[in-house]
Design a protein around this motif. Structure first.
Motif, mmCIF file in Angstrom:
data_model
loop_
_atom_site.group_PDB
_atom_site.id
_atom_site.type_symbol
_atom_site.label_atom_id
_atom_site.label_comp_id
_atom_site.label_asym_id
_atom_site.label_seq_id
_atom_site.Cartn_x
_atom_site.Cartn_y
_atom_site.Cartn_z
ATOM 1 N N GLU A 143 8.114 3.477 -8.032
ATOM 2 C CA GLU A 143 6.760 3.219 -7.918
ATOM 3 C C GLU A 143 6.643 2.043 -6.802
ATOM 4 N N GLN A 189 0.922 -1.232 -0.215
ATOM 5 C CA GLN A 189 0.064 0.137 -0.063
ATOM 6 C C GLN A 189 0.993 1.101 -0.127
ATOM 7 N N GLY A 217 -1.765 7.119 -0.091
ATOM 8 C CA GLY A 217 -2.822 7.660 -0.899
ATOM 9 C C GLY A 217 -3.557 6.684 -1.752
ATOM 10 N N LYS A 218 -2.913 5.651 -1.781
ATOM 11 C CA LYS A 218 -3.413 4.439 -2.824
ATOM 12 C C LYS A 218 -4.031 3.240 -2.077
ATOM 13 N N GLN A 219 -4.834 2.546 -2.813
ATOM 14 C CA GLN A 219 -5.452 1.330 -2.125
ATOM 15 C C GLN A 219 -4.246 0.117 -2.038
ATOM 16 N N ARG A 220 -4.544 -0.633 -1.152
ATOM 17 C CA ARG A 220 -3.721 -1.823 -0.968
ATOM 18 C C ARG A 220 -3.947 -2.832 -2.165
ATOM 19 N N GLU A 221 -2.785 -3.147 -2.752
ATOM 20 C CA GLU A 221 -2.817 -4.143 -3.779
ATOM 21 C C GLU A 221 -2.018 -5.437 -3.641
ATOM 22 N N ALA A 235 6.300 1.499 -0.804
ATOM 23 C CA ALA A 235 5.060 1.220 -0.198
ATOM 24 C C ALA A 235 5.282 0.370 1.186
#
Length: 124
Positions: free
Chosen positions: A88, A38, A41-45, A91
């Motif tokens: 990128e 995660q 500001g982003k969803q867990r992927e 996380a």
């Protein structure tokens, strides 16, 4: 069921890291273990998943050919080898499992047990 993730850190683009997830309280035989991440500001992927039921591994397209999920011979540790890291990939990384999950899934809702997360920062 307890999971403890470790191995995160600050690295430069192109570097490698190996995350570890030590599991206790259950056997990984016949179970599925996954790594999620995660970013702020982003969803867990989901990024990688290993199912010992059908002996399969799955990877998100963004990490395919760079990340490798594996288990040690004692079946108490799951690793995520991360090579050629990019910015990128920054996380918090979590390992997850579920006693009732036999096959891989990219939905975090399908996993009931989670490690505490380990921060990976890729920056030049």
């Amino acid at each position: 069921v307890q999971l403890q993730a470790s191995g995160g850190g600050l690295v430069q683009p192109g570097d490698s890291l190996r995350l570890s997830c030590r599991v206790s309280g259950f056997t990984m035989d016949g179970n599925t273990v996954a790594w999620f991440r995660q970013a702020p500001g982003k969803q867990r992927e989901g990024v990688a998943c290993s199912s010992s039921t059908d002996d399969t591994t799955n990877y998100a397209e963004s990490v395919r050919h760079r990340f490798t999920i594996s288990r040690d011979n004692t079946k108490t540790v799951v690793y995520l080898q991360m090579d050629n890291l990019i910015v990128e990939d920054t996380a918090v990384y979590y390992c997850a499992t579920d006693l009732l999950r036999l096959s891989c899934s990219w939905s975090s809702a399908d996993f009931g047990s989670w490690g505490q997360g380990t921060q990976v920062t890729v920056s030049s």
